[in-house]
Write a protein that holds these residues in place. Structure first.
Motif, short mmCIF file in Angstrom:
data_model
loop_
_atom_site.label_atom_id
_atom_site.label_comp_id
_atom_site.label_asym_id
_atom_site.label_seq_id
_atom_site.Cartn_x
_atom_site.Cartn_y
_atom_site.Cartn_z
N UNK A 1 -12.60 13.49 79.01
CA UNK A 1 -12.94 12.39 78.12
C UNK A 1 -14.21 12.71 77.31
N UNK A 2 -14.29 12.20 76.09
CA UNK A 2 -15.45 12.40 75.22
C UNK A 2 -16.47 11.31 75.51
N UNK A 3 -17.69 11.75 75.68
CA UNK A 3 -18.78 10.82 75.91
C UNK A 3 -19.02 10.05 74.61
N UNK A 4 -19.04 8.72 74.62
CA UNK A 4 -19.20 7.95 73.37
C UNK A 4 -20.57 8.13 72.73
N UNK A 5 -21.55 8.58 73.46
CA UNK A 5 -22.89 8.75 72.91
C UNK A 5 -23.04 10.06 72.16
N UNK A 6 -22.17 11.04 72.40
CA UNK A 6 -22.29 12.35 71.77
C UNK A 6 -22.15 12.26 70.24
#
Length: 99
Positions: free
Chosen positions: A2-7
């Motif tokens: 999953x992609x970290x939303x903060x990145x």
């Protein structure tokens, strides 16, 4: 994975800060103009005082002396103010030339 939303937010913030730095004016290597205050403007003012048991002559002498000291102190204050205003005018002119 999953992609970290903060990145993506961090990447956008970094790009924005870099773009803002690139658009800002360069910092001048020249120091701002500074004037030296005359010694009379720095020296504390002295005022005459009366002796423990003053006479009429002591009062008259102290009155005249204190008047002269107040005039000298006011002149030193004016000199300090004029120096400060001149220094600020020089700094403002330097900033206008730079822009």
């Amino acid at each position: 994975m999953p992609i970290n939303p903060w990145r993506p937010a961090a990447l956008i913030a970094c790009a924005t800060m870099t773009a803002n730095c690139a658009a800002s004016h360069p910092i001048s290597p020249v120091a701002p103009a500074r004037l030296v205050l005359p010694e009379a403007a720095i020296r504390p003012c002295a005022l005459a005082t009366l002796p423990a048991e003053p006479t009429a002559g002591d009062l008259d002498a102290a009155y005249l002396l204190r008047g002269a000291q107040i005039v000298a102190c006011d002149g030193a204050r004016r000199l300090a103010v004029e120096t400060l205003l001149s220094e600020r005018a020089m700094q403002d002119a330097q900033v206008r030339r730079r822009d």
